[in-house]
Scaffold this motif. Structure first.
Motif, PDB file in Angstrom:
ATOM      1  N   ASP A   1       0.842  -1.206   0.000  1.00  0.00           N
ATOM      2  CA  ASP A   1       0.000   0.000   0.000  1.00  0.00           C
ATOM      3  C   ASP A   1       0.874   1.252   0.000  1.00  0.00           C
ATOM      4  OD1 ASP A   1      -2.114  -1.739   0.206  1.00  0.00           O
ATOM      5  OD2 ASP A   1      -2.547  -1.300   2.301  1.00  0.00           O
ATOM      6  N   ALA A   2       1.928   1.230   0.821  1.00  0.00           N
ATOM      7  CA  ALA A   2       2.809   2.384   0.936  1.00  0.00           C
ATOM      8  C   ALA A   2       3.527   2.660  -0.378  1.00  0.00           C
ATOM      9  CB  ALA A   2       3.820   2.163   2.059  1.00  0.00           C
ATOM     10  N   VAL A   3       4.049   1.606  -1.002  1.00  0.00           N
ATOM     11  CA  VAL A   3       4.749   1.777  -2.283  1.00  0.00           C
ATOM     12  C   VAL A   3       3.802   2.308  -3.351  1.00  0.00           C
ATOM     13  CG1 VAL A   3       5.877   0.552  -4.177  1.00  0.00           C
ATOM     14  CG2 VAL A   3       6.538   0.074  -1.819  1.00  0.00           C
ATOM     15  N   ARG A   4       2.588   1.758  -3.388  1.00  0.00           N
ATOM     16  CA  ARG A   4       1.632   2.217  -4.400  1.00  0.00           C
ATOM     17  C   ARG A   4       1.273   3.682  -4.185  1.00  0.00           C
ATOM     18  NH1 ARG A   4      -4.481  -0.147  -5.639  1.00  0.00           N
ATOM     19  NH2 ARG A   4      -4.859   1.140  -7.470  1.00  0.00           N
ATOM     20  N   ALA A   5       1.048   4.090  -2.939  1.00  0.00           N
ATOM     21  CA  ALA A   5       0.677   5.478  -2.655  1.00  0.00           C
ATOM     22  C   ALA A   5       1.825   6.425  -3.000  1.00  0.00           C
ATOM     23  CB  ALA A   5       0.297   5.629  -1.188  1.00  0.00           C
ATOM     24  N   LEU A   6       3.048   6.063  -2.631  1.00  0.00           N
ATOM     25  CA  LEU A   6       4.198   6.910  -2.933  1.00  0.00           C
ATOM     26  C   LEU A   6       4.428   7.009  -4.430  1.00  0.00           C
ATOM     27  CD1 LEU A   6       6.583   5.658  -0.106  1.00  0.00           C
ATOM     28  CD2 LEU A   6       5.715   7.990  -0.350  1.00  0.00           C
ATOM     29  N   THR A   7       4.288   5.887  -5.126  1.00  0.00           N
ATOM     30  CA  THR A   7       4.467   5.890  -6.584  1.00  0.00           C
ATOM     31  C   THR A   7       3.424   6.766  -7.245  1.00  0.00           C
ATOM     32  OG1 THR A   7       5.399   3.654  -6.508  1.00  0.00           O
ATOM     33  CG2 THR A   7       4.590   4.438  -8.640  1.00  0.00           C
TER      34      THR A   7
ATOM     35  N   ALA B   1       9.601  11.223  11.833  1.00  0.00           N
ATOM     36  CA  ALA B   1       8.262  11.331  12.427  1.00  0.00           C
ATOM     37  C   ALA B   1       7.614   9.959  12.507  1.00  0.00           C
ATOM     38  CB  ALA B   1       7.383  12.274  11.611  1.00  0.00           C
ATOM     39  N   VAL B   2       6.729   9.792  13.480  1.00  0.00           N
ATOM     40  CA  VAL B   2       5.897   8.592  13.572  1.00  0.00           C
ATOM     41  C   VAL B   2       4.464   9.025  13.809  1.00  0.00           C
ATOM     42  CG1 VAL B   2       7.792   7.177  14.493  1.00  0.00           C
ATOM     43  CG2 VAL B   2       6.195   8.257  16.077  1.00  0.00           C
ATOM     44  N   LEU B   3       3.527   8.269  13.253  1.00  0.00           N
ATOM     45  CA  LEU B   3       2.111   8.526  13.498  1.00  0.00           C
ATOM     46  C   LEU B   3       1.333   7.231  13.426  1.00  0.00           C
ATOM     47  CD1 LEU B   3       0.293  10.019  10.414  1.00  0.00           C
ATOM     48  CD2 LEU B   3       2.705   9.469  10.299  1.00  0.00           C
ATOM     49  N   MET B   4       0.254   7.163  14.187  1.00  0.00           N
ATOM     50  CA  MET B   4      -0.534   5.941  14.239  1.00  0.00           C
ATOM     51  C   MET B   4      -1.508   5.818  13.059  1.00  0.00           C
ATOM     52  SD  MET B   4      -0.911   3.031  15.677  1.00  0.00           S
ATOM     53  CE  MET B   4       0.582   3.417  16.579  1.00  0.00           C
ATOM     54  N   PRO B   5      -2.193   6.874  12.622  1.00  0.00           N
ATOM     55  CA  PRO B   5      -3.084   6.752  11.461  1.00  0.00           C
ATOM     56  C   PRO B   5      -2.318   6.452  10.168  1.00  0.00           C
ATOM     57  CG  PRO B   5      -3.653   8.671  12.792  1.00  0.00           C
ATOM     58  CD  PRO B   5      -2.315   8.194  13.278  1.00  0.00           C
ATOM     59  N   HIS B   6      -3.058   5.997   9.156  1.00  0.00           N
ATOM     60  CA  HIS B   6      -2.480   5.519   7.893  1.00  0.00           C
ATOM     61  C   HIS B   6      -2.659   6.527   6.752  1.00  0.00           C
ATOM     62  CE1 HIS B   6      -1.617   1.210   8.789  1.00  0.00           C
ATOM     63  NE2 HIS B   6      -2.550   1.372   9.712  1.00  0.00           N
ATOM     64  N   PRO B   7      -1.680   7.398   6.470  1.00  0.00           N
ATOM     65  CA  PRO B   7      -1.833   8.335   5.348  1.00  0.00           C
ATOM     66  C   PRO B   7      -1.870   7.645   3.992  1.00  0.00           C
ATOM     67  CG  PRO B   7       0.399   8.434   6.224  1.00  0.00           C
ATOM     68  CD  PRO B   7      -0.415   7.610   7.188  1.00  0.00           C
ATOM     69  N   GLU B   8      -1.209   6.475   3.871  1.00  0.00           N
ATOM     70  CA  GLU B   8      -1.201   5.774   2.581  1.00  0.00           C
ATOM     71  C   GLU B   8      -2.585   5.255   2.221  1.00  0.00           C
ATOM     72  OE1 GLU B   8      -0.769   2.382   5.477  1.00  0.00           O
ATOM     73  OE2 GLU B   8      -0.163   4.499   5.372  1.00  0.00           O
ATOM     74  N   ARG B   9      -3.478   5.140   3.203  1.00  0.00           N
ATOM     75  CA  ARG B   9      -4.846   4.698   2.935  1.00  0.00           C
ATOM     76  C   ARG B   9      -5.777   5.875   2.679  1.00  0.00           C
ATOM     77  NH1 ARG B   9      -5.753  -0.204   7.386  1.00  0.00           N
ATOM     78  NH2 ARG B   9      -3.882  -1.412   6.801  1.00  0.00           N
ATOM     79  N   ALA B  10      -5.201   7.070   2.660  1.00  0.00           N
ATOM     80  CA  ALA B  10      -5.978   8.279   2.349  1.00  0.00           C
ATOM     81  C   ALA B  10      -5.198   9.098   1.324  1.00  0.00           C
ATOM     82  CB  ALA B  10      -6.229   9.091   3.610  1.00  0.00           C
ATOM     83  N   THR B  11      -4.742   8.404   0.278  1.00  0.00           N
ATOM     84  CA  THR B  11      -3.932   9.038  -0.763  1.00  0.00           C
ATOM     85  C   THR B  11      -4.467   8.754  -2.157  1.00  0.00           C
ATOM     86  OG1 THR B  11      -1.914   9.022   0.584  1.00  0.00           O
ATOM     87  CG2 THR B  11      -1.618   9.134  -1.794  1.00  0.00           C
ATOM     88  N   LEU B  12      -4.908   7.533  -2.398  1.00  0.00           N
ATOM     89  CA  LEU B  12      -5.389   7.147  -3.725  1.00  0.00           C
ATOM     90  C   LEU B  12      -6.866   7.485  -3.871  1.00  0.00           C
ATOM     91  CD1 LEU B  12      -3.645   3.658  -3.857  1.00  0.00           C
ATOM     92  CD2 LEU B  12      -2.865   5.761  -4.942  1.00  0.00           C
ATOM     93  N   PRO B  13      -7.224   8.332  -4.828  1.00  0.00           N
ATOM     94  CA  PRO B  13      -8.621   8.771  -4.967  1.00  0.00           C
ATOM     95  C   PRO B  13      -9.608   7.631  -5.170  1.00  0.00           C
ATOM     96  CG  PRO B  13      -7.166  10.142  -6.297  1.00  0.00           C
ATOM     97  CD  PRO B  13      -6.345   8.980  -5.820  1.00  0.00           C
TER      98      PRO B  13
END
Length: 225
Positions: A16-22, A197-209
């Motif tokens: 998921d992270a790789v796909r969102a960053l790409t 930085a560290v965070l508990m929520p998932h930004p990669e799950r709120a990136t792909l429209p």
């Protein structure tokens, strides 16, 4: 730039992270922890999941992997490092940041959308936002409660290291808006450097429209910055 998304046994958000960053135009690749960091690594992401089955406590065993010595060395030299969910737990266990993540106040796994209030807008991870902005990001954790002693929490505050706090949709940081009982409603913090930085929520799950909201894009843009 190549962002190494470190995969441990039990990681499940690395793809998921790789796909969102790409999607954001950032070169990213999955790196198995036993293989070490590639020479071309210019950014590091510790993704979510259940590394080593969360035995002992979440992130504790992954923090002992030799690759984390490399991660700490890179971080000390200014390489941007972001830990998300289990990656945040690993980051704390590895002393990349202060504090610890423990069992949710509800004592159960929680998977839901939450609101975060942006506390700083002058870091690589938040400069896409304004202070006070409210963003919606999903969580999925059983041990997401940020814990820290009162003295060390006061130091975090004094050093302006809190990035995000849980809040309601109007930006009010209340007990009711705190999904896991985290000290000070803290959802994300900086290390001693603003590039860690560290965070508990998932930004990669709120990136792909095509899979929902895009409020997390700004956080991952930190690697591009």
């Amino acid at each position: 730039m190549t962002v190494a998304v470190v995969q441990f046994g039990g990681s499940n958000c690395d793809r998921d992270a790789v796909r969102a960053l790409t999607y954001l135009g950032v070169d990213a690749e999955r790196v198995w922890h036993e293989d070490g960091l590639p020479e071309e690594t210019t950014g590091i992401m510790l993704p979510g999941g259940f590394s080593y089955g969360d035995y002992l406590r979440a992130g504790a065993m992954a923090a002992q992997s030799p690759i984390m010595d490399e991660v700490r060395s890179k971080a000390e030299n200014g390489t941007p490092v972001l830990g998300v969910c289990n990656g945040a737990q690993i980051g704390c266990e590895s002393k990349l940041t202060d504090g610890a993540f423990t069992t949710n106040k509800s004592a159960r796994f929680q998977c839901e959308h939450v609101y975060l209030r942006v506390e700083r807008a002058d870091t690589p991870w938040t400069n896409a936002y304004d202070v006070g902005d409210v963003i919606e990001i999903p969580i999925a954790h059983g041990e997401g409660r940020f814990e820290i002693t009162e003295k060390r929490y006061d130091q975090l505050e004094a050093n302006n290291q809190v990035l995000f706090r849980y809040c309601d949709k109007d930006g009010n940081s209340t007990d009711d808006a705190n999904p896991n009982g985290s000290t000070g409603n803290v959802a994300g913090i900086l290390g001693t450097s603003e590039t860690v930085a560290v965070l508990m929520p998932h930004p990669e799950r709120a990136t792909l429209p095509d899979i929902g909201g895009t409020d997390g894009e700004g956080i991952l843009h930190g690697f591009a910055e």
